[in-house]
Motif scaffolding. Sequence first.
Motif, PDB file in Angstrom:
ATOM      1  N   LEU A   1       7.912   7.788  49.046  1.00 43.09           N
ATOM      2  CA  LEU A   1       7.640   8.901  49.960  1.00 43.09           C
ATOM      3  C   LEU A   1       6.323   8.701  50.708  1.00 43.09           C
ATOM      4  N   ALA A   2       5.333   8.103  50.067  1.00 42.61           N
ATOM      5  CA  ALA A   2       4.075   7.832  50.764  1.00 42.61           C
ATOM      6  C   ALA A   2       4.302   6.864  51.919  1.00 42.61           C
TER       7      ALA A   2
ATOM      8  N   ARG B   1      18.122  19.017  38.897  1.00 46.22           N
ATOM      9  CA  ARG B   1      16.860  18.797  39.600  1.00 46.22           C
ATOM     10  C   ARG B   1      16.431  17.336  39.615  1.00 46.22           C
ATOM     11  N   ASN B   2      16.376  16.732  38.429  1.00 48.15           N
ATOM     12  CA  ASN B   2      15.930  15.340  38.364  1.00 48.15           C
ATOM     13  C   ASN B   2      16.805  14.424  39.194  1.00 48.15           C
ATOM     14  N   THR B   3      18.122  14.574  39.037  1.00 46.98           N
ATOM     15  CA  THR B   3      19.055  13.705  39.745  1.00 46.98           C
ATOM     16  C   THR B   3      18.924  13.874  41.247  1.00 46.98           C
ATOM     17  N   ALA B   4      18.799  15.121  41.715  1.00 40.73           N
ATOM     18  CA  ALA B   4      18.660  15.373  43.150  1.00 40.73           C
ATOM     19  C   ALA B   4      17.376  14.753  43.693  1.00 40.73           C
ATOM     20  N   ILE B   5      16.284  14.817  42.919  1.00 44.67           N
ATOM     21  CA  ILE B   5      15.021  14.224  43.358  1.00 44.67           C
ATOM     22  C   ILE B   5      15.152  12.707  43.444  1.00 44.67           C
TER      23      ILE B   5
ATOM     24  N   THR C   1       8.454  17.491  35.872  1.00 43.44           N
ATOM     25  CA  THR C   1       7.136  17.860  36.383  1.00 43.44           C
ATOM     26  C   THR C   1       6.424  16.652  36.964  1.00 43.44           C
ATOM     27  N   ARG C   2       6.501  15.529  36.263  1.00 39.76           N
ATOM     28  CA  ARG C   2       5.827  14.328  36.746  1.00 39.76           C
ATOM     29  C   ARG C   2       6.428  13.822  38.048  1.00 39.76           C
ATOM     30  N   ILE C   3       7.755  13.908  38.167  1.00 41.01           N
ATOM     31  CA  ILE C   3       8.411  13.455  39.400  1.00 41.01           C
ATOM     32  C   ILE C   3       8.056  14.363  40.571  1.00 41.01           C
ATOM     33  N   VAL C   4       8.059  15.672  40.333  1.00 44.77           N
ATOM     34  CA  VAL C   4       7.712  16.614  41.400  1.00 44.77           C
ATOM     35  C   VAL C   4       6.269  16.406  41.849  1.00 44.77           C
TER      36      VAL C   4
ATOM     37  N   ILE D   1       5.184  15.364  45.652  1.00 48.06           N
ATOM     38  CA  ILE D   1       4.218  16.102  46.476  1.00 48.06           C
ATOM     39  C   ILE D   1       3.040  15.204  46.845  1.00 48.06           C
ATOM     40  N   ALA D   2       2.569  14.426  45.866  1.00 50.54           N
ATOM     41  CA  ALA D   2       1.441  13.528  46.122  1.00 50.54           C
ATOM     42  C   ALA D   2       1.813  12.463  47.151  1.00 50.54           C
ATOM     43  N   GLY D   3       3.025  11.924  47.056  1.00 54.99           N
ATOM     44  CA  GLY D   3       3.467  10.905  48.003  1.00 54.99           C
ATOM     45  C   GLY D   3       3.535  11.439  49.420  1.00 54.99           C
ATOM     46  N   ILE D   4       4.109  12.643  49.578  1.00 54.31           N
ATOM     47  CA  ILE D   4       4.205  13.256  50.904  1.00 54.31           C
ATOM     48  C   ILE D   4       2.807  13.548  51.454  1.00 54.31           C
ATOM     49  N   SER D   5       1.911  14.026  50.591  1.00 54.68           N
ATOM     50  CA  SER D   5       0.552  14.355  51.022  1.00 54.68           C
ATOM     51  C   SER D   5      -0.206  13.107  51.461  1.00 54.68           C
ATOM     52  N   VAL D   6      -0.131  12.055  50.652  1.00 53.83           N
ATOM     53  CA  VAL D   6      -0.831  10.813  50.990  1.00 53.83           C
ATOM     54  C   VAL D   6      -0.253  10.203  52.266  1.00 53.83           C
ATOM     55  N   GLY D   7       1.092  10.194  52.381  1.00 56.57           N
ATOM     56  CA  GLY D   7       1.723   9.657  53.581  1.00 56.57           C
ATOM     57  C   GLY D   7       1.340  10.435  54.824  1.00 56.57           C
TER      58      GLY D   7
END
Length: 446
Positions: free
Chosen positions: A219-220, A273-277, A11-14, A18-24
């Motif tokens: 990601l940001a 999921r975690n590994t793919a992220i 959950t924290r990674i997701v 999302i936050a990184g993509i949004s800020v970027g």
Amino acid sequence: MTNKPSSSLTTRIVIAMIAGISVGSFLQWLMPDQSDVVVPLYLFDLSIRGLLVDGVFEVVGKVFVASLQMLVVPLVFVSLICGTCSLKDTTKLGRIGGKAIALYLITTAVAISFAMSLALFISPGEGVNMVANTTFESREAPSLAQVLIQMFPSNPFQAFAQGNMLQVIVFALLFGISIALSGKAGERVASLFEDFSVVIMRLVTVLMNIAPYGVFCLLAGLFTDVSIETFGNLIKYFLVVFVALVLHATVTYPVLLKALTGLNPLIFLRKMRNTAIFAFSTSSSNATLPITMETATKKMGVKNSIASFTVPLGATINMDGTAIMQGVATVFIAQVFNVDLTLSDYLMVILTATLASIGTAGVPGVGLIMLAMVLDQVGLPVEGIGLIIGVDRLLDMTRTAVNVTGDSMVTLIVGKSENQFDEEVYNDLNAGQKIEDIDFSDLKHN
């Protein structure tokens, strides 16, 4: 009193993703075309790009990736030695290796065949106007003979320093076999390496807990300079490759897993999921290797004697995601340059790319080197690679996630076939979850 995280690591990674993509994306809107916003202060002018994009985001992101890469060589070396020396029958090693390599090559051939079929059906290069004077200078890929010779290190410490994974794997295998054949002395050395393995895996857990911050910054920083408009006429190519990658990971792998093991593929996808992220964020199978190893052993129940061999091997030679890119790119470039490829040309592309997945392992820029080699084989202009470089960054992130998923799938199949697999751990959706939570307050009592 322990301080437990309020949410799971996934959950924290997701959220961080999302936050990184949004800020970027916001910064991309605020500073288009890599411009800058300067805020005048009392004593000096504050550069937003200098402070955030080239400062905090770049530093934290690169430190995070470097921290993961730091673990690759010691983790592979120690885990592979532990796995090898635990095999009572060392002849099993050849059988395990044969199964793993065969599965990796088969999935690579399936990947590129599927990608080329999809590209031929959609025709992403039809009507694309080629950019004039687009160039790409390719480097020569090593021959198969060179690869075989270079697998054996003349100086193992140099191989460690350079991160040459094939040489590290070979040396670790030989060292592990020697430990297994050395009686009491070997048992004492093996016990030492088992302790090393526990400590290194704990270090992996520590780094996993700071992963959300690294993912956010990576990601940001990326999305500050990458927007959908930059794809231009290549958006169709991008979508074809992306769809092929997603279908290969969510359809081909689960079907193979179900057919060869009978295991529930939905559990497999959930536990990946975690590994793919991680793989998506770092764009590096090697950097993600510690996480892939932990997922295969702690969450999926594969014994270390199998995972310690198949996971590093897959990170080195498994190129399913890259093969998909090559298949679509070959069709795309042929259509852009109005070159008609024959059936024999397409078969040559499949064969060359499949074999090259081993032949160019460990070479910097491996995807583009392999693509240049494939284009040469069918007479297509290598400079066509320059057309797709601009959109390759996001695709590289996605195909890395596909590659590590394939590594874990093959590890599961080999582990199940060798009876080195705990199905109860695999079916337990909470397996391995406790190791993701680390109580740093324990340090105060030591």
